[in-house]
Write a protein that holds these residues in place. Structure first.
Motif, PDB file in Angstrom:
ATOM      1  N   TYR A  60       0.776  -1.393  -0.026  1.00  0.00           N
ATOM      2  CA  TYR A  60      -0.067   0.015  -0.049  1.00  0.00           C
ATOM      3  C   TYR A  60       0.945   1.043  -0.106  1.00  0.00           C
ATOM      4  CZ  TYR A  60      -4.127  -2.783   0.161  1.00  0.00           C
ATOM      5  OH  TYR A  60      -5.299  -3.560  -0.146  1.00  0.00           O
ATOM      6  N   ALA A  61       2.208   1.178   0.356  1.00  0.00           N
ATOM      7  CA  ALA A  61       2.852   2.448   0.227  1.00  0.00           C
ATOM      8  C   ALA A  61       3.177   2.752  -1.154  1.00  0.00           C
ATOM      9  CB  ALA A  61       4.436   1.896   0.895  1.00  0.00           C
ATOM     10  N   VAL A  62       3.368   1.733  -1.871  1.00  0.00           N
ATOM     11  CA  VAL A  62       3.453   2.190  -3.334  1.00  0.00           C
ATOM     12  C   VAL A  62       2.312   2.940  -4.139  1.00  0.00           C
ATOM     13  CG1 VAL A  62       3.672   1.183  -5.789  1.00  0.00           C
ATOM     14  CG2 VAL A  62       4.858  -0.056  -3.915  1.00  0.00           C
ATOM     15  N   PRO A  63       1.111   2.639  -4.128  1.00  0.00           N
ATOM     16  CA  PRO A  63      -0.053   3.868  -4.658  1.00  0.00           C
ATOM     17  C   PRO A  63       0.139   4.925  -3.546  1.00  0.00           C
ATOM     18  CG  PRO A  63      -1.083   1.706  -3.631  1.00  0.00           C
ATOM     19  CD  PRO A  63       0.341   1.600  -3.611  1.00  0.00           C
ATOM     20  N   CYS A  64       0.337   4.757  -2.064  1.00  0.00           N
ATOM     21  CA  CYS A  64       0.258   6.108  -1.473  1.00  0.00           C
ATOM     22  C   CYS A  64       1.513   7.195  -1.580  1.00  0.00           C
ATOM     23  CB  CYS A  64       0.437   5.691  -0.120  1.00  0.00           C
ATOM     24  SG  CYS A  64       0.532   6.885   1.237  1.00  0.00           S
ATOM     25  N   PHE A  65       2.776   6.628  -1.829  1.00  0.00           N
ATOM     26  CA  PHE A  65       3.948   7.501  -1.991  1.00  0.00           C
ATOM     27  C   PHE A  65       3.910   7.948  -3.566  1.00  0.00           C
ATOM     28  CE2 PHE A  65       6.154   5.106   1.579  1.00  0.00           C
ATOM     29  CZ  PHE A  65       5.282   5.813   2.464  1.00  0.00           C
ATOM     30  N   ASN A  66       3.241   7.285  -4.445  1.00  0.00           N
ATOM     31  CA  ASN A  66       3.333   7.571  -5.818  1.00  0.00           C
ATOM     32  C   ASN A  66       2.031   8.556  -5.971  1.00  0.00           C
ATOM     33  OD1 ASN A  66       5.328   6.173  -6.769  1.00  0.00           O
ATOM     34  ND2 ASN A  66       3.984   4.302  -7.537  1.00  0.00           N
ATOM     35  N   GLY A  67       1.192   8.844  -5.095  1.00  0.00           N
ATOM     36  CA  GLY A  67       0.347   9.918  -5.026  1.00  0.00           C
ATOM     37  C   GLY A  67      -1.095   9.402  -5.652  1.00  0.00           C
ATOM     38  N   ASP A  68      -0.994   7.840  -5.929  1.00  0.00           N
ATOM     39  CA  ASP A  68      -2.518   7.567  -5.991  1.00  0.00           C
ATOM     40  C   ASP A  68      -3.430   7.322  -5.039  1.00  0.00           C
ATOM     41  OD1 ASP A  68      -1.290   7.252  -8.754  1.00  0.00           O
ATOM     42  OD2 ASP A  68      -0.879   5.151  -8.595  1.00  0.00           O
ATOM     43  N   SER A  69      -3.031   7.395  -3.882  1.00  0.00           N
ATOM     44  CA  SER A  69      -4.071   7.256  -2.796  1.00  0.00           C
ATOM     45  C   SER A  69      -3.606   7.997  -1.778  1.00  0.00           C
ATOM     46  CB  SER A  69      -4.331   5.445  -2.144  1.00  0.00           C
ATOM     47  OG  SER A  69      -3.073   5.307  -1.667  1.00  0.00           O
ATOM     48  N   ASP A  70      -4.243   8.359  -0.719  1.00  0.00           N
ATOM     49  CA  ASP A  70      -3.627   9.063   0.498  1.00  0.00           C
ATOM     50  C   ASP A  70      -3.242   8.185   1.734  1.00  0.00           C
ATOM     51  OD1 ASP A  70      -5.919   8.441   1.821  1.00  0.00           O
ATOM     52  OD2 ASP A  70      -7.097  10.232   1.471  1.00  0.00           O
ATOM     53  N   VAL A  71      -2.387   9.210   2.402  1.00  0.00           N
ATOM     54  CA  VAL A  71      -1.981   8.525   3.690  1.00  0.00           C
ATOM     55  C   VAL A  71      -2.735   7.875   4.433  1.00  0.00           C
ATOM     56  CG1 VAL A  71      -0.715   9.408   5.842  1.00  0.00           C
ATOM     57  CG2 VAL A  71       0.148   9.943   3.918  1.00  0.00           C
ATOM     58  N   ASP A  72      -4.112   8.488   4.692  1.00  0.00           N
ATOM     59  CA  ASP A  72      -5.055   7.849   5.513  1.00  0.00           C
ATOM     60  C   ASP A  72      -5.294   6.175   5.178  1.00  0.00           C
ATOM     61  OD1 ASP A  72      -5.313   9.767   7.658  1.00  0.00           O
ATOM     62  OD2 ASP A  72      -6.445  11.063   6.261  1.00  0.00           O
ATOM     63  N   SER A  73      -5.668   6.129   3.818  1.00  0.00           N
ATOM     64  CA  SER A  73      -6.045   4.803   3.593  1.00  0.00           C
ATOM     65  C   SER A  73      -4.802   3.999   3.662  1.00  0.00           C
ATOM     66  CB  SER A  73      -6.461   4.873   2.060  1.00  0.00           C
ATOM     67  OG  SER A  73      -5.498   5.068   1.099  1.00  0.00           O
ATOM     68  N   PHE A  74      -3.711   4.409   3.493  1.00  0.00           N
ATOM     69  CA  PHE A  74      -2.453   3.530   3.943  1.00  0.00           C
ATOM     70  C   PHE A  74      -2.470   3.183   5.384  1.00  0.00           C
ATOM     71  CE2 PHE A  74       1.918   3.629   5.603  1.00  0.00           C
ATOM     72  CZ  PHE A  74       2.397   2.548   4.738  1.00  0.00           C
ATOM     73  N   ILE A  75      -2.859   3.961   6.170  1.00  0.00           N
ATOM     74  CA  ILE A  75      -2.407   3.658   7.449  1.00  0.00           C
ATOM     75  C   ILE A  75      -3.897   2.659   7.833  1.00  0.00           C
ATOM     76  CG2 ILE A  75      -3.170   4.798  10.019  1.00  0.00           C
ATOM     77  CD1 ILE A  75      -1.846   7.234   8.966  1.00  0.00           C
ATOM     78  N   GLN A  76      -4.671   2.930   7.412  1.00  0.00           N
ATOM     79  CA  GLN A  76      -5.929   2.101   7.426  1.00  0.00           C
ATOM     80  C   GLN A  76      -5.772   0.576   7.194  1.00  0.00           C
ATOM     81  OE1 GLN A  76      -9.468   3.330   5.552  1.00  0.00           O
ATOM     82  NE2 GLN A  76     -10.375   1.773   6.147  1.00  0.00           N
ATOM     83  N   GLN A  77      -4.913   0.601   6.199  1.00  0.00           N
ATOM     84  CA  GLN A  77      -4.730  -0.848   5.343  1.00  0.00           C
ATOM     85  C   GLN A  77      -3.534  -1.428   6.199  1.00  0.00           C
ATOM     86  OE1 GLN A  77      -6.184  -2.507   3.309  1.00  0.00           O
ATOM     87  NE2 GLN A  77      -7.321  -0.891   2.246  1.00  0.00           N
ATOM     88  N   VAL A  78      -2.616  -0.778   6.730  1.00  0.00           N
ATOM     89  CA  VAL A  78      -1.629  -1.197   7.480  1.00  0.00           C
ATOM     90  C   VAL A  78      -2.111  -1.708   8.780  1.00  0.00           C
ATOM     91  CG1 VAL A  78       0.639  -0.859   8.592  1.00  0.00           C
ATOM     92  CG2 VAL A  78       0.215  -0.279   6.243  1.00  0.00           C
ATOM     93  N   MET A  79      -3.003  -0.773   9.494  1.00  0.00           N
ATOM     94  CA  MET A  79      -3.439  -0.977  10.618  1.00  0.00           C
ATOM     95  C   MET A  79      -4.370  -2.308  10.877  1.00  0.00           C
ATOM     96  SD  MET A  79      -2.199   0.750  13.143  1.00  0.00           S
ATOM     97  CE  MET A  79      -3.034   0.589  14.347  1.00  0.00           C
TER      98      MET A  79
END
Lengths: 418, 315
Positions: A396-415
């Motif tokens: 999930y870091a890949v789409p997040c850091f590439n700007g395709d998704s935001d930090v909140d959805s990344f946090i949600q997926q990892v959590m």
């Protein structure tokens, strides 16, 4: 009559022999996979990952040292890094691990049940905890159990391309350099297809920044995964901006490419990267430019980082626990650690032997940074589900850091892996 | 009994060469046959039957790698279809992969087989050339494609040279990752079907196409009305096998993307692997395997039923 009978007998015999062969084949296979507990009492097995024949030779030499020290014969088994964990998993499932099992500190909580607690036997093993770096010793303890004795460790630091810094007319990053200095350097070093920094998709690349900015790790001191905090949101947004808005780091190529950061750095495509001392000797030998290491740039919480390392422990399945414990002590004794340090195989976890690493590999110039970062480091904390966390983080870091998704959805997926 | 009678008759006729053999052979063959079958049977039981049964049993357990399994009935299956968010995505990704991969693979391999079917110069070399990807290890191919796809890789460089813009970040973008995996898979997989179709095309009697030509059918009509029906058994064979293998796709996403970005390339087998060997949930992984098995079985059964309508076995 006679010829018919003998032909029949022959057929029967042939079939029987084939069956016997198949049976013995199976039997051989299963006993070879055994723990060796049924072999003579001084024979031990030890499993460890390795990446080259040179490494295998080095580990065999360590096995000899430990064998001599403990009066045992240690058979060395190995697999490549990724396969090692798959193999260990399937062996654990069938209860057939080697007597001595190697483990990385990040995976210690995950494999905790596999290991005997070494703390009560340390005196018998002739081991004193104070000889080892305390952060890595702590990282190999789970619920108060000492799972393994560390052989190497290291703080995550900044690797930088000295040649590129000099060509760009930049001052080399020194003790006390700040995150503003880091960003300014990254901007200046970015042009066309070369970037100032490689923003890795693994937790290892980001946790040192979270430590320096806010003094937090991904796992709290209570052992809980927690990145759903304002501190982490801030660090992740900052890190993401390196790719998305500052554009000083290249877009992330793909999930699952842990080696990408190292490769991009070594190819000269990224001038800075987060890595540990275990990569330093190889980086210096491989890169066509001069490699330097710098402390973590100073953020809101100072210049802080985490240490990770690996060690050897005794399997609960080992038939001769005492001998296996003594042999484990031998694998990290003064002679083994001096050899590993001098030959550049490992930055010794035994503090007194660390000088062998600097002196044996002409790395004296790295000592200031190493000493400072070790002093400013906490042990890298993980959870029993760290492999899952790491995987989800990576994906999930890949789409997040590439700007395709935001930090909140990344946090949600990892959590969701907590 | 009838055979025994025959033996007696033979005995009675007093033929000296063949008195006992028939009777003896019957008994002896039984023993010898079982002796010969034994190695294979042991292998089958140990490496096929036992794991299949074991995985079915495991799918009804919460079976961690470390620690004791506990029986949970249909718990794993219920979790898959109700609460597990990844499974639905994996199912969907696999379906998209199959829907993209199978038709493209069949069309490409059929097209190339037709192209090299006339006696064109170097035909045999083309066959070898097209078959090379199918026999090279998929892991190696995937690693090479990973390098081609990566930003600053070959494809990106060509884009920048020709068009002055960067190529998409194929494996790092949720939109492009799955098509990129399909493309690599087609490149890897079309050679095998090409050989099958090529052989089937060669078996079409020229007299039939000639007759069709005399009746005024053009090349297109000849192909669709004469050649294709004659090739239908091969087409059926290729479709069934390609469909089965495409449902089991694993290596390509494993090497190229690790199932990401996000879960955009996580296929069923990829998820099975992650569940079993990374998340240590062996029972859950077994449940995925059985769901996949049922899906493949049902679709294959439908194909076999459907073949009556379009596959012609008699020429």
């Amino acid at each position: 009559m006679a010829p018919t009978l003998s032909r029949r007998q022959l057929l029967g015999l042939g079939g029987g022999a084939a069956a016997a062969l198949a049976l013995s084949g199976c039997g051989g296979g299963s006993s070879a996979g055994g723990s060796g507990g049924d072999a003579s009492s001084t024979d031990l097995t030890w499993q460890m990952w390795s990446a080259s024949t040179a490494e295998v030779d080095a580990w065999k030499k360590v096995a000899d040292i430990a064998g001599r020290a403990s009066g045992s014969t240690i058979a060395f088994q190995t697999a490549a890094w990724n396969d090692y964990w798959t193999k260990l998993t399937s062996q654990a499932a069938s209860g057939q691990t080697a007597d001595i099992v190697s483990v990385q500190s990040l995976r210690a909580p995950q494999f905790a049940q596999l290991f005997t607690d070494l703390s009560p036997q340390l005196a018998d093993m002739g081991v004193s905890e104070s000889d080892f770096d305390s952060s890595i010793l702590d990282a190999l303890k789970v619920d108060g159990k000492l799972l393994a004795l560390p052989y190497d460790f290291g703080p995550l630091v900044v690797f930088y391309n000295k040649t590129a810094f000099e060509q760009a007319g930049l001052a080399l990053p020194a003790m006390g350099w700040t995150q503003d200095d880091f960003l300014a350097a990254a901007r200046k070093l970015t042009s066309g297809n070369t970037y100032g920094f490689f923003a890795g998709a693994v937790p290892d690349s980001i946790i040192p920044f979270a430590m320096s900015q806010h003094g937090v790790q991904a796992v709290t001191s209570d052992g809980e995964l927690d990145i759903d905090t304002d501190e982490w949101r801030d660090t992740l947004n900052w890190y993401r901006s390196l790719v998305v808005t500052e554009k000083v780091a290249s877009p992330l190529p793909a999930a699952g490419s842990q080696a990408a950061a190292t490769n991009q750095f070594l190819a000269g495509n990224a001038a800075m990267n987060i890595d540990g001392p275990w990569s330093l000797i190889n980086a210096k030998a491989t890169a066509s430019f001069e490699v330097g290491i710098a402390p973590m740039p100073v953020g809101g919480s100072g210049s802080k980082t985490v240490t990770a390392g690996s060690g050897f422990g005794v399997s609960t399945a080992a038939a001769n626990q005492d001998l296996a414990a003594k042999a484990t002590a031998g694998l990290v004794n003064v002679e083994s650690e001096t050899y590993l340090g001098q030959s550049g195989r490992a930055f010794p976890a035994r503090t007194a032997q660390q000088s062998a690493w600097y002196e044996g590999n002409q790395l004296q110039d790295a000592q200031e940074v190493m000493d400072a970062m070790i002093a400013a480091a906490e042990g890298y904390r993980t959870t029993a589900k760290w492999t899952q966390v790491n995987n989800e983080w990576n994906k999930y870091a890949v789409p997040c850091f590439n700007g395709d998704s935001d930090v909140d959805s990344f946090i949600q997926q990892v959590m969701a892996q907590a | 009994m009838a055979l025994t009678g025959a033996v007696r008759v033979t005995d009675a006729t007093g033929s000296p060469q063949a008195p006992a053999p028939p009777r003896g052979t019957k008994r002896g063959d039984g023993r010898a046959a079982s002796a010969f079958l034994l190695p294979g049977a042991i292998g089958f039981v140990a490496f096929t039957a036992f794991p299949i049964v074991a995985s079915l049993v495991m799918s009804f357990f919460d079976w961690p790698v470390l620690g004791d399994p506990s029986f949970i009935g249909f718990g794993n299956f219920v979790e898959l279809f109700t609460t597990d968010p990844v499974f639905t995505t994996a199912l969907l990704n696999t379906a998209v992969f199959v829907l993209l991969y199978v038709p493209v693979n069949i069309v490409v391999s059929m097209g190339l087989a037709v192209w090299i079917s006339p006696r064109i110069v170097g035909r045999r070399y083309y066959r070898v050339l097209f078959f090379v990807p199918a026999v090279t290890p998929m892991v190696g191919n995937a690693v090479v494609f990973g390098l081609l796809y990566t930003p600053r890789g070959l494809i990106d460089s060509v884009f920048q040279t020709l068009f002055g813009v960067s190529a998409p970040n194929f494996l790092g973008s949720s939109a492009w990752a799955l098509p990129a995996v399909v493309l690599m898979s087609v490149w890897q997989g079309f050679g095998y079907n090409l050989l099958v179709f090529s052989a089937a095309l060669d078996a079409v009697p020229p007299s039939l196409t000639e007759a069709a030509a005399i009746d005024g059918a053009g090349p297109v009509r000849q192909f669709f009305s004469v050649v294709l029906p004659l090739m239908s058994p091969s087409l059926f064979f290729a479709t069934v096998l390609t469909l089965i293998s495409s449902f089991q796709v694993f290596v390509q996403p494993y090497i190229l993307t690790g199932g990401g970005p996000g879960n955009s390339t996580t296929t069923l087998v990829m998820y099975l692997y992650q569940s079993g060997f990374q998340n240590f949930r062996l029972g859950f992984a077994s449940a995925i395997a059985w769901v996949l098995f049922v899906i493949i079985m049902v679709l294959t059964a439908i194909q076999f039923l459907g073949q009556k309508k379009w596959v012609h076995y008699d020429q």
